[in-house]
Design an enzyme around this catalytic site. Sequence first.
Site, PDB file in Angstrom:
ATOM      1  N   ALA A 120       4.335  -6.395   1.489  1.00 18.50           N
ATOM      2  CA  ALA A 120       4.599  -4.963   1.605  1.00 18.50           C
ATOM      3  C   ALA A 120       5.275  -4.496   0.320  1.00 18.50           C
ATOM      4  O   ALA A 120       5.766  -5.300  -0.470  1.00 18.50           O
ATOM      5  CB  ALA A 120       5.483  -4.659   2.809  1.00 18.50           C
ATOM      6  N   LYS A 121       5.285  -3.197   0.119  1.00 15.32           N
ATOM      7  CA  LYS A 121       6.003  -2.604  -1.008  1.00 15.32           C
ATOM      8  C   LYS A 121       6.192  -1.126  -0.698  1.00 15.32           C
ATOM      9  O   LYS A 121       5.384  -0.507   0.002  1.00 15.32           O
ATOM     10  CB  LYS A 121       5.218  -2.744  -2.319  1.00 15.32           C
ATOM     11  N   GLY A 122       7.243  -0.548  -1.237  1.00 13.02           N
ATOM     12  CA  GLY A 122       7.478   0.860  -0.987  1.00 13.02           C
ATOM     13  C   GLY A 122       8.374   1.465  -2.035  1.00 13.02           C
ATOM     14  O   GLY A 122       8.872   0.773  -2.927  1.00 13.02           O
TER      15      GLY A 122
END
Length: 430
Positions: A120-122
């Site tokens: 994931a990444k944000g």
Amino acid sequence: MAGNVSSKPPRPEGPSNEPETALETARRQLARAGSQIDISDNVLERLDHPAKVTEVTVPVERDDGSVDVFTGFRAQHDSVRGPYKGGLRFHPDVTRDECVGLSMWMTWKCAVMDIPFGGAKGGVVVDPKSLSEDERERLTRRFTQEIRDVIGPTRDIPAPDMGTDSQAMAWIMDAYSMQQGETIPGVVTGKPPSVGGSYGREEAPGHSVAIVTRETCEYYDMPLEETTVAVQGFGSVGANAARKLEEWGATVVAISDVNGAIYEPNGIDVASIPAHDEEPEAVTSTADDVIPNDELLELDVDVLIPAAVGNVITKANVDDIQADLVIEGANGPTTFAAAAILEERGIPVVPDILANAGGVTVSYFEWLQDINRRAWSLEEVTAELEAEMVTAWNAVRSEVESRDVSWRDGAYIVALSRIAEAHEVRGLWP
């Protein structure tokens, strides 16, 4: 150099309009690696897309009473092997596609380390330097509230990234815990130890870069005591890698910050220079002579470690790279086309998904400590990180040797083989 891996099938050319986006690079790397192993086209098709991307608006009251609205993202790529895992960044150039591309790299990184997480990444589109500390806290807490339904200790576990730090993770943990009605330290990693963080987490990505550099130099018969190193970027990754390599006997001849680089052929006392988080832009502020960052990349050194930002080695400058070995400290510092040219030139490139994976590895250790409510000592963390990095490096080396492929391809083969097996075993929900 021993174990030469320069004889490879040619890579397809990347686009002419560099720089590439993280998503473009990640998808090209996936397609290339997928063509080299027996993996289902159906699995590759699933991995070419994120499972979910959440986009939110984040209203924040500024110190003067005005309200600004920021855009935030959380990309969740693949969770077949476990909860999503990846950083949160505050940066003006954050985009949806960047978050998706970086989330894909996190999936590969977790798999190559054999950690039971997905990628994931944000981030939030904001210049963190434009925020006061109170504004930064309000932004962090409100963003946490906006994405609260998609994160959690068994769902998606954020961590620090560009523009965020351990304090921001503490705010996220507190905001999430208050809404849940109980203290849940495992919702994030990279926290201060006083609230469930792990010793050694901040140094871990740089430490792993140093370990991988040491192992790779030994593989190519390059004793560290006789090895010169240039490190682009002196933040958490670059500074800790440079300090550890200096401690182990290497000669660090060049380091840089955002304003430029310093170069000393006889070696720099890197231990005496503050990292960016200790004193911003200290590298060039303490130097008599400064060279452009681009020139650091082109120095005649044994090892080049790009540890600043992505897309710094491109078709435009790749022919000027003189290092014998490149270890990727940053995420995506080498474009797809540049990687092809380095491969043709016989310059090994050890990829980011292996080299800087110490961050997610110690994040996993932190998560285990939080879940089990049992803290580890720094000595335990350091010993476990050393063991895990050497094990992962050896798994990749085995593929490099047995298949006669590049280090990047070897790392992807290890990662994709594990992910594909998990997808085949779990199947597809109708």
